[in-house]
Structure formats: structure tokens, C-alpha cells
Design an enzyme around this catalytic site. Structure first.
Site, mmCIF file in Angstrom:
data_model
loop_
_atom_site.group_PDB
_atom_site.id
_atom_site.type_symbol
_atom_site.label_atom_id
_atom_site.label_comp_id
_atom_site.label_asym_id
_atom_site.label_seq_id
_atom_site.Cartn_x
_atom_site.Cartn_y
_atom_site.Cartn_z
ATOM 1 N N LYS A 133 0.627 6.070 -8.354
ATOM 2 C CA LYS A 133 -0.377 6.888 -9.042
ATOM 3 C C LYS A 133 -0.252 6.796 -10.557
ATOM 4 O O LYS A 133 -1.200 7.101 -11.276
ATOM 5 C CB LYS A 133 -0.293 8.320 -8.548
HETATM 6 C C1 LIG Z 1 -1.191 8.798 -2.898
HETATM 7 C C2 LIG Z 1 -0.265 7.940 -2.114
HETATM 8 C C3 LIG Z 1 -0.732 7.135 -1.051
HETATM 9 C C4 LIG Z 1 -2.176 7.148 -0.591
HETATM 10 O O1 LIG Z 1 -3.057 6.591 -1.530
HETATM 11 P P1 LIG Z 1 -4.622 6.879 -1.435
HETATM 12 O O2 LIG Z 1 -5.213 6.258 -2.639
HETATM 13 O O3 LIG Z 1 -4.753 8.381 -1.427
HETATM 14 O O4 LIG Z 1 -5.103 6.279 -0.162
HETATM 15 C C5 LIG Z 1 0.183 6.329 -0.398
HETATM 16 N N1 LIG Z 1 1.494 6.318 -0.751
HETATM 17 C C6 LIG Z 1 1.967 7.084 -1.760
HETATM 18 C C7 LIG Z 1 3.417 7.030 -2.064
HETATM 19 C C8 LIG Z 1 1.114 7.911 -2.473
HETATM 20 O O5 LIG Z 1 1.608 8.671 -3.476
#
Ligand SMILES: *Cc1c(COP(=O)(O)O)cnc(C)c1O
Length: 485
Positions: free
Chosen positions: A111
Site C-alpha cells: 500500500k
Molecule cells: C490490501 C492488501 C491486500 C489486498 O489488496 P487489494 O488491492 O485490496 O485487493 C493484499 N495483501 C496485503 C498485505 C494487503 O495489505
């Protein structure tokens, strides 16, 4: 480039407005009117670019109301030192299987790619649109988003951020990452209840006209850092291109041949970025949507019926514990091209908890996407197997994707997006490896270092001695008051 809503093409916005607004006025999500096409010659010319320069090029294609020089500088400032030179790093798991490690940023989850950049885009959009109100960001988080957003927005002029996470619903490391966040413009609350309680409380504040009016009088406007914001999606396209170029360079994929990509999925943002990259002209084969036991997307991609009326499971991959996968709405629009249809399905989902798409839409989706799911037991076995057989260590989210990737036979090489550092979940990782699990996350971190010969990221190790600034626990009913401080 202009953007319109997935639920009606009448209202359009420039990228800056879309980023400032988050949701379109009709409740839909902003989508680009057309996708930029990237020709072979452009792909070739991008092939050798360092990550920040590549990011500048791709951002400029989508954010046409921003000065390209600003975008280049923002990308350079974001993806340089903060990612330790490891932005988009690709590692070989074994022949034919590769891992794009997206967790070398400041908060150790993918993120960061969006949330380190989006605050700069937001501040610039306000400047361009001559908006001088204070923007107050509210975030409900199951863990990773909260810290990534805090790190991105802390200290920015004209911005305040409040984060709400489920009390006892995150790993100790995740909690401390948030509770120790420095900055005068940040606030963090633990909410009694689960993630849905926090999310529902925050959504209520967003929908509360009285609250908005009260804040407006004080020169404050609410905004969201949620992954439905276009400003979070577009930075995620870059690593698909970058990873393809690295894999072509090392001969793992022949230039022009398809690469399959398997993505651990929750809100469908990360994998949707791959869909955009593919439709711009990057040779991606299948986008494989990997889910944990909350496999609403597996069922949808297989049958065309989205049914959220099901039990919610708390799993070892909490960032994928989701029943309403928001960004799917964008895919629905691109697959059918009909905003009225999308509006209808979303209405059905809101009213009845389910909807079924028509055959043509399902066929369009299945031509790009495959899917699979793995429960905690299967993911843990995969985590252990990859470490034993390939000396590759991953976190529980990535393990779900590796497991699903392994279920698929296919001729094309496969890249898995690795979304978090194993050290964010040291106890679950130790447990998956079949090793004794100490009570505390920090003892678990040390044990994991010893057992695997890897090193905990400095930012996580340092949490043990960082001063805790936020320890307030509030009931869900207290979210409104906390948000209106
Ligand atoms: C947010 C997240 C996901 C999922 O990603 P999306 O874009 O919501 O599908 C998967 N793995 C981790 C570690 C995350 O923080």
C-alpha cells in the site's frame, strides 16, 4: 484525460477533481473515459527506465491535468530512498515462478506504492483547484492501510488524518506501527469490534450531512484514503510494467510473450491495476485472483453471481478478509461498457446482497481473469513448502497467492505479487513454518530471523522501543465524535 462515474457518464471530472472527491457524486467510482494505448516502441523505450522515471511516464498518461514535471518530481521523491532502491524488486521463487516484492517501502506493505504518492497528488490538486479548506482524511483499516496512510499524510500542510482499527483485530506489529505514528496532524483510535464495525462507523460519518455541515463551518472537508480513489489505483499500474521489463531482461519471459500474474486480493485494487496495464498493451496473460477463505470473488469469477450473503471468516491474511470488494465495480463497467447496468447491479447488491451479471459480461471477465482460493491451512502449508523447497520466505497474504498459483498448470511464466513483509506477521509465519511461537511479536521476530537467516526491516524492529502515542479504545458509537474533534 477525463473521468466519469461507473454509474453514469453524464458527469465528468479531471484527475485532480477525481482524487479530491474519491467517490463520484452518484456514488459510483471514477473510471477513465479511454485507456491510453502503449505501443511496442513506447514499451521498448520504457524498458530500461529506473522505477521512479517509469512511474513519472505512466502517471503523466493518466493525470493529464497535472504538470508532467511535477509528476516526475513527485515520483522521484516517492520511489527513491524511501523504497531503499528496491521499488518493484523481482525475485525468483523457482523456475517459471517469480515474486514481485512490493513491501520494501516505509511501512512494509504494498500500500506504500499508492499512499506514499497520493498525498502529494491531493495537495497538488487542492493547489490547482485553489481550494484552501483543511482536508480531514478518515480511514477504517484492518491494519496495512492505516499505517501506510498515516505515513503518507503525516506532517502535510492542510491535511489531517484519523485512523480507526479494530481493537485486538491486528497483529501487535501492525497496532504499534499505528500507535507510535509521529506527527501533529494524526490521530489513531482502536474500535471495540471488528473491521466491519470500524468501517460502518466511518462510512456513517461520510454519509452524515449534519456532520459535513458542522465541519464545513470550521473550514474542514472530509475525504477518504480508501482504495476506491483513483489516486490510489494509478500508481499501482507501474510495477506491472516494471516487473515485466525485469523478467524479460533476465530471460524469464520472452519479450512480447504473455506473463501471468497472481494477486492476493481483497478490495480488488491491486489486481485491477494489472487489468489496466494489460489493456494498455502490456503482454499480460491471465490475471489470477487469489482469495482466502472469504472467497466471494472466486465464486463470482467462476459463476457470474456475486453473493455477499455469507459467513465472514477472520483469517491469517486479514487484509483479504473482505465480503464487499469495492473496486470490482470498475471491472464490471469495463467489461460491459454500460453504466446503467452497473448502477443496477450495485443497487441489487446494496438492497439484496447479491447480483448476477449477464453472460457476455461474465465471458469478458473470464477472458482476462482466472481465480482460486486457499484457506489458512493450505496457505500455511504453501508458506512452509516454498521455504523448504525454494528457500523463499513470504507473508501469509503472499502465501495465499503462491498456493493459488501452484494450483494452476499453464505454459506462461507466473509472477505473484508479494504484498507484505513476513515480519509484519511474525507469529503466523513461525506457526506456518512449524516452529514454536512465542507470545510477543518481537520475540517472534527474533526467532524468525534466527530460523530463516533473514533480517527484520529496521522500521519494524524499531517499534519495540518507539513511544506509544495513541492508546484510546472507543465503542463504534464513538467514531462520529472522534471524527468531528
Ligand atoms: C490490501 C492488501 C491486500 C489486498 O489488496 P487489494 O488491492 O485490496 O485487493 C493484499 N495483501 C496485503 C498485505 C494487503 O495489505
Amino acid at each position: 484525460m477525463r473521468y466519469h462515474s461507473t454509474r453514469g457518464a453524464g458527469h465528468t471530472a479531471q484527475a485532480g477533481q477525481a482524487i479530491l472527491r474519491g467517490l463520484a457524486p452518484d456514488g459510483g467510482l471514477y473510471v477513465p473515459e479511454t485507456l491510453p494505448r502503449v505501443e511496442e516502441t513506447t514499451l521498448k523505450s520504457w524498458q530500461k527506465l529506473p522505477y521512479p522515471a517509469l512511474a513519472g511516464e505512466i502517471l503523466a498518461l493518466f493525470l493529464t491535468d497535472y504538470d508532467p514535471a511535477f509528476l516526475r518530481e513527485a515520483a522521484a521523491a516517492t520511489y527513491g530512498d524511501a523504497f531503499g532502491g528496491k521499488a518493484g524488486q523481482v525475485r525468483t521463487v523457482h523456475d517459471g515462478l517469480y515474486s514481485v516484492e512490493l513491501w520494501h517501502g516505509p511501512t512494509c506493505a504494498f500500500k506504500d506504492y499508492a499512499l506514499q504518492l497520493m498525498p502529494r497528488l491531493l495537495v497538488q490538486a487542492k493547489r490547482q483547484l485553489r481550494r484552501d479548506e483543511v482536508t480531514r482524511i478518515l480511514v477504517a483499516t484492518s491494519g496495512d492501510t492505516g499505517k501506510a496512510a498515516l505515513a503518507g499524510y503525516a506532517g502535510l500542510p492542510g491535511i489531517e488524518i484519523a485512523v480507526f482499527y479494530p481493537n485486538a483485530g491486528t497483529s501487535e506489529i501492525q497496532r504499534l506501527q499505528m500507535a507510535t505514528q509521529p506527527g501533529d496532524n494524526v490521530a489513531v483510535y482502536a474500535v471495540e469490534g471488528n473491521f466491519d464495525d470500524a468501517q460502518t462507523g466511518v462510512k456513517r460519518v461520510f454519509a452524515d450531512a449534519e456532520a459535513a455541515a458542522a465541519l464545513e463551518k470550521r473550514g474542514i472537508r472530509l475525504s477518504s484514503a480508501n482504495s476506491i480513489n483513483w489516486g490510489r489505483l494509478v500508481p499501482q499500474l507501474v510495477y506491472y510494467f516494471y516487473a515485466y521489463f525485469r523478467l524479460a531482461e533476465q530471460g524469464a519471459v520472452r519479450w512480447g510473450d504473455p506473463l501471468d500474474v497472481c494477486v492476493p486480493t481483497g478490495n480488488f485494487g491491486d489486481i485491477l491495476a494489472g487489468y489496466y496495464a494489460k489493456h494498455m498493451g502490456l503482454p499480460i496473460g491471465r490475471l489470477v485472483c487469489a482469495s482466502n477463505k472469504n472467497n466471494v470473488l472466486t465464486d463470482f469469477i467462476t459463476t457470474g453471481t456475486y453473493d455477499a450473503r455469507r459467513e465472514f471468516y477472520k483469517t491469517a491474511s486479514p487484509s483479504m478478509d473482505i465480503l464487499i470488494s469495492s473496486n470490482l465495480e470498475r471491472l464490471l463497467y469495463h467489461a460491459c461498457g454500460d453504466t446503467a447496468k452497473v448502477a443496477g447491479w450495485m443497487e441489487e447488491l446494496a438492497q439484496n446482497g447479491h447480483y448476477t451479471v449477464d453472460g457476455a459480461t461474465l465471458a469478458a471477465i473470464q477472458s482476462d481473469f482466472a481465480c482460486g482460493c486457499a484457506d489458512d491451512r493450505a496457505a500455511a502449508a504453501e508458506l512452509r513448502a516454498r521455504f523448504a523447497a525454494d528457500a523463499y520466505l513470504c507473508d501469509p497474504h503472499t502465501a495465499v497467492a503462491l498456493c493459488v498459483a501452484g494450483q494452476r498448470g499453464g505454459a506462461a511464466p507466473m509472477a505473484v505479487l508479494s504484498t507484505a513483509s513476513p515480519y509484519k506477521f511474525p507469529r503466523d509465519v513461525l506457526s506456518a513454518l512449524g516452529l514454536p511461537v512465542p507470545e510477543s511479536d518481537f520475540a517472534a521476530m527474533a526467532a524468525l530471523e534466527t530460523a530463516t537467516g533473514t533480517k527484520a526491516p529496521q522500521s519494524l524492529a524499531a517499534l519495540q522501543t518507539a513511544p506509544v502515542r495513541f492508546a484510546q479504545v472507543i465503542p463504534p458509537a464513538g467514531i462520529r465524535a472522534a471524527a468531528l474533534f
